[in-house]
Design a protein around this motif. Sequence first.
Motif, PDB file in Angstrom:
ATOM      1  N   ARG A 118      -5.382   1.436 -24.897  1.00 29.09           N
ATOM      2  CA  ARG A 118      -4.173   1.077 -24.146  1.00 29.09           C
ATOM      3  C   ARG A 118      -4.054  -0.437 -24.025  1.00 29.09           C
ATOM      4  O   ARG A 118      -2.978  -1.008 -24.153  1.00 29.09           O
ATOM      5  CB  ARG A 118      -4.209   1.731 -22.761  1.00 29.09           C
ATOM      6  CG  ARG A 118      -2.942   1.485 -21.997  1.00 29.09           C
ATOM      7  CD  ARG A 118      -2.825   2.349 -20.777  1.00 29.09           C
ATOM      8  NE  ARG A 118      -2.267   3.663 -21.063  1.00 29.09           N
ATOM      9  CZ  ARG A 118      -2.008   4.567 -20.127  1.00 29.09           C
ATOM     10  NH1 ARG A 118      -2.265   4.312 -18.865  1.00 29.09           N
ATOM     11  NH2 ARG A 118      -1.489   5.719 -20.451  1.00 29.09           N
ATOM     12  N   ASP A 119      -5.191  -1.066 -23.786  1.00 26.69           N
ATOM     13  CA  ASP A 119      -5.177  -2.522 -23.597  1.00 26.69           C
ATOM     14  C   ASP A 119      -4.744  -3.250 -24.864  1.00 26.69           C
ATOM     15  O   ASP A 119      -3.980  -4.204 -24.819  1.00 26.69           O
ATOM     16  CB  ASP A 119      -6.585  -2.972 -23.181  1.00 26.69           C
ATOM     17  CG  ASP A 119      -6.657  -4.464 -22.950  1.00 26.69           C
ATOM     18  OD1 ASP A 119      -5.865  -4.959 -22.129  1.00 26.69           O
ATOM     19  OD2 ASP A 119      -7.493  -5.141 -23.598  1.00 26.69           O
ATOM     20  N   GLN A 120      -5.221  -2.783 -26.008  1.00 22.52           N
ATOM     21  CA  GLN A 120      -4.998  -3.542 -27.233  1.00 22.52           C
ATOM     22  C   GLN A 120      -3.884  -3.015 -28.119  1.00 22.52           C
ATOM     23  O   GLN A 120      -3.312  -3.750 -28.890  1.00 22.52           O
ATOM     24  CB  GLN A 120      -6.298  -3.586 -28.039  1.00 22.52           C
ATOM     25  CG  GLN A 120      -7.361  -4.231 -27.212  1.00 22.52           C
ATOM     26  CD  GLN A 120      -8.408  -4.890 -28.064  1.00 22.52           C
ATOM     27  OE1 GLN A 120      -8.223  -5.094 -29.256  1.00 22.52           O
ATOM     28  NE2 GLN A 120      -9.514  -5.218 -27.453  1.00 22.52           N
ATOM     29  N   LEU A 121      -3.624  -1.726 -28.068  1.00 23.74           N
ATOM     30  CA  LEU A 121      -2.649  -1.175 -29.010  1.00 23.74           C
ATOM     31  C   LEU A 121      -1.324  -0.802 -28.358  1.00 23.74           C
ATOM     32  O   LEU A 121      -0.294  -0.764 -29.014  1.00 23.74           O
ATOM     33  CB  LEU A 121      -3.211   0.092 -29.679  1.00 23.74           C
ATOM     34  CG  LEU A 121      -4.537  -0.036 -30.413  1.00 23.74           C
ATOM     35  CD1 LEU A 121      -5.013   1.330 -30.869  1.00 23.74           C
ATOM     36  CD2 LEU A 121      -4.376  -0.954 -31.623  1.00 23.74           C
ATOM     37  N   HIS A 122      -1.381  -0.482 -27.092  1.00 20.31           N
ATOM     38  CA  HIS A 122      -0.187   0.022 -26.383  1.00 20.31           C
ATOM     39  C   HIS A 122       0.438   1.200 -27.117  1.00 20.31           C
ATOM     40  O   HIS A 122       1.649   1.323 -27.211  1.00 20.31           O
ATOM     41  CB  HIS A 122       0.842  -1.087 -26.169  1.00 20.31           C
ATOM     42  CG  HIS A 122       0.284  -2.206 -25.368  1.00 20.31           C
ATOM     43  ND1 HIS A 122      -0.020  -2.082 -24.036  1.00 20.31           N
ATOM     44  CD2 HIS A 122      -0.090  -3.452 -25.714  1.00 20.31           C
ATOM     45  CE1 HIS A 122      -0.537  -3.206 -23.603  1.00 20.31           C
ATOM     46  NE2 HIS A 122      -0.604  -4.060 -24.593  1.00 20.31           N
ATOM     47  N   LEU A 123      -0.443   2.026 -27.671  1.00 17.37           N
ATOM     48  CA  LEU A 123       0.037   3.256 -28.313  1.00 17.37           C
ATOM     49  C   LEU A 123      -0.345   4.424 -27.417  1.00 17.37           C
ATOM     50  O   LEU A 123      -1.486   4.487 -26.956  1.00 17.37           O
ATOM     51  CB  LEU A 123      -0.662   3.441 -29.666  1.00 17.37           C
ATOM     52  CG  LEU A 123      -0.023   2.849 -30.902  1.00 17.37           C
ATOM     53  CD1 LEU A 123      -0.931   3.074 -32.109  1.00 17.37           C
ATOM     54  CD2 LEU A 123       1.353   3.458 -31.160  1.00 17.37           C
TER      55      LEU A 123
ATOM     56  N   ALA B 299     -12.738   2.939 -34.309  1.00 16.63           N
ATOM     57  CA  ALA B 299     -11.471   3.661 -34.202  1.00 16.63           C
ATOM     58  C   ALA B 299     -10.351   2.674 -33.892  1.00 16.63           C
ATOM     59  O   ALA B 299      -9.236   2.793 -34.411  1.00 16.63           O
ATOM     60  CB  ALA B 299     -11.571   4.725 -33.115  1.00 16.63           C
ATOM     61  N   LEU B 300     -10.685   1.701 -33.077  1.00 16.22           N
ATOM     62  CA  LEU B 300      -9.693   0.701 -32.691  1.00 16.22           C
ATOM     63  C   LEU B 300      -9.257  -0.120 -33.906  1.00 16.22           C
ATOM     64  O   LEU B 300      -8.070  -0.400 -34.102  1.00 16.22           O
ATOM     65  CB  LEU B 300     -10.332  -0.215 -31.646  1.00 16.22           C
ATOM     66  CG  LEU B 300      -9.396  -0.875 -30.673  1.00 16.22           C
ATOM     67  CD1 LEU B 300      -8.800   0.158 -29.742  1.00 16.22           C
ATOM     68  CD2 LEU B 300     -10.142  -1.926 -29.858  1.00 16.22           C
ATOM     69  N   GLN B 301     -10.217  -0.477 -34.744  1.00 17.21           N
ATOM     70  CA  GLN B 301      -9.912  -1.237 -35.967  1.00 17.21           C
ATOM     71  C   GLN B 301      -9.021  -0.420 -36.896  1.00 17.21           C
ATOM     72  O   GLN B 301      -8.060  -0.923 -37.457  1.00 17.21           O
ATOM     73  CB  GLN B 301     -11.212  -1.640 -36.704  1.00 17.21           C
ATOM     74  CG  GLN B 301     -12.096  -2.614 -35.930  1.00 17.21           C
ATOM     75  CD  GLN B 301     -11.309  -3.776 -35.342  1.00 17.21           C
ATOM     76  OE1 GLN B 301     -10.437  -4.348 -35.994  1.00 17.21           O
ATOM     77  NE2 GLN B 301     -11.585  -4.113 -34.086  1.00 17.21           N
ATOM     78  N   GLN B 302      -9.371   0.866 -37.039  1.00 13.61           N
ATOM     79  CA  GLN B 302      -8.558   1.742 -37.903  1.00 13.61           C
ATOM     80  C   GLN B 302      -7.130   1.810 -37.370  1.00 13.61           C
ATOM     81  O   GLN B 302      -6.166   1.736 -38.121  1.00 13.61           O
ATOM     82  CB  GLN B 302      -9.114   3.168 -37.893  1.00 13.61           C
ATOM     83  CG  GLN B 302     -10.376   3.365 -38.679  1.00 13.61           C
ATOM     84  CD  GLN B 302     -11.041   4.680 -38.289  1.00 13.61           C
ATOM     85  OE1 GLN B 302     -10.400   5.615 -37.826  1.00 13.61           O
ATOM     86  NE2 GLN B 302     -12.347   4.737 -38.476  1.00 13.61           N
ATOM     87  N   ALA B 303      -7.037   1.935 -36.061  1.00 12.66           N
ATOM     88  CA  ALA B 303      -5.715   2.055 -35.450  1.00 12.66           C
ATOM     89  C   ALA B 303      -4.881   0.824 -35.749  1.00 12.66           C
ATOM     90  O   ALA B 303      -3.689   0.928 -36.052  1.00 12.66           O
ATOM     91  CB  ALA B 303      -5.858   2.269 -33.949  1.00 12.66           C
ATOM     92  N   LYS B 304      -5.511  -0.343 -35.704  1.00 12.83           N
ATOM     93  CA  LYS B 304      -4.763  -1.585 -35.965  1.00 12.83           C
ATOM     94  C   LYS B 304      -4.240  -1.590 -37.391  1.00 12.83           C
ATOM     95  O   LYS B 304      -3.110  -1.983 -37.652  1.00 12.83           O
ATOM     96  CB  LYS B 304      -5.670  -2.794 -35.702  1.00 12.83           C
ATOM     97  CG  LYS B 304      -5.796  -3.072 -34.216  1.00 12.83           C
ATOM     98  CD  LYS B 304      -6.662  -4.264 -33.946  1.00 12.83           C
ATOM     99  CE  LYS B 304      -6.753  -4.518 -32.452  1.00 12.83           C
ATOM    100  NZ  LYS B 304      -7.850  -5.392 -32.076  1.00 12.83           N
TER     101      LYS B 304
END
Length: 472
Positions: free
Chosen positions: A435-440, A401-406
């Motif tokens: 929160r740590d990586q995307l700040h979204l 999910a984190l990869q998709q978000a990026k």
Amino acid sequence: MGLFDIFKKKQAVDNQEENVKQEESEVAEEFQTDDNPEAEEAVLGVEEAEADDKSGASLEDDEADSSAEEDDESSDDADEAGPSQTRAIADNLQSRDDVQAEVNRKADTDAVIESPVDADEDAKEAAEKGAEKADSEDGDAETDAGEEAGDDSESDEQAEESESQVYEKGLTKSRQGFSARFNKFLANFRSVDEDFFEELEDTLIGSDLGFDLAISISNQVREAVKLENIKDKKDIRDLIIRLMVEQYEEQGQDEDQSMHFAPKGEPTVILFVGVNGVGKTTTVGKMAQRYKDEGKKVMMVAADTFRAGAVKQLQEWGTRVAVPVVAGAEKADPASVVYEAVEKAKAEAADVLFVDTAGRLQNNVNLMQELAKMNRVIQKVLPEAPQEVLLVLDATTGQNALQQAKLFQDSSEVTGLVLTKMDGTAKGGIVFAIRDQLHLPVKWVGFGEKVSDLRTFSAEDFVYGMFKDLVE
Ligand SMILES: Nc1nc2c(ncn2[C@@H]2O[C@H](COP(=O)(O)OP(=O)(O)OP(=O)(O)O)[C@@H](O)[C@H]2O)c(=O)[nH]1
């Protein structure tokens, strides 16, 4: 008050409530159990005596023609039941009084939990929060700050409780997953050495916090352990959770979790993006119902013209929540369908238009082009729209999910996240990594398939739902 203090306060209230409940059931059990047979016999004796007495009284109407006399007689009869029985009745009544006193005492204890001092503090804090929110959104004509802030402050204790319960229930899997890992790590704990930090990092990475955050927490633990000379297992456990919560809070200082709306009289456009099957259509349907319940005029548009079933799926939601759906012909240009919908929303004075986009996993360039085109056509009609671009992520996919978000973050103006399927994942740690990586900002969370399972995100309830079993 910091997030961790709120956590501890919630926990104290919960523990007290739990204790009170347990004491109450113990007292009730004691009262029900047959530990005072004499009293029960006495009550039965009196009841029988009263019954006899009543039939006797009806036969001897002349002798007992006043109710006062009857009362006297029945009390005389009670005396005739014998001194031991009378004593037992008195004992029994006394134990009833004790139960009442016990219940009253607990009510007082409950009142103490929500002491006036705390209540004052809470009110002050709520006011400060409201002011902060208003400040941060000041000058933003598109922000319906009052409405969103009102949502928060309006919730009375009962509503807050049920919100917490929804989070606690929805996060059961995540909490259990994290607790199991964390307790295993603590069970192996012997001393604070290099192995300890390695295991801590593995545990945090395994809980989906992500590598960077795991190392950062581990480093903070290293420093705090030295500084505060912590050796005890329980203290170490509390320290780790506290640092995680504090770091999470600190990183979210600048995040704007509120939903933004167009000025009155103009439709607000909310775009939903995300890959296949993450829950976009379901979220659109749930949110449509929610805003409709708030009195808004809602419209939806099926911009996924590629997948045959997609339009039908949104139309089914439209019927279910009684909201009109704009749909184009199969394989039509999604941007043209969206254009048509925006015009319709404007002409019909809709308050909110939800755009359900296609969920294809595309390469970056295609995605950027398609979303940019959609934005252009929307802005031809409504220059300030879309007010929100919500990226929907499936929490069960963890780091994916984190990869998709990026990918989406690079190619579109994502304003916030919807994390779906939180009920089905043991990977709730992804919220920390996001929160740590995307700040979204995570604006919404899905705890199930029902309309009521979509909730606005609450960091307090989330943190509590995740860790409530781990800190004493
Ligand atoms: N348990 C659970 N299931 C959910 C949640 N949100 C969505 N779902 C389910 O996830 C599945 C996929 O949801 P859709 O709304 O069709 O996903 P989508 O992103 O629109 O998919 P595409 O149309 O293929 O792009 C459905 O079975 C939903 O019921 C949630 O919060 N919890």
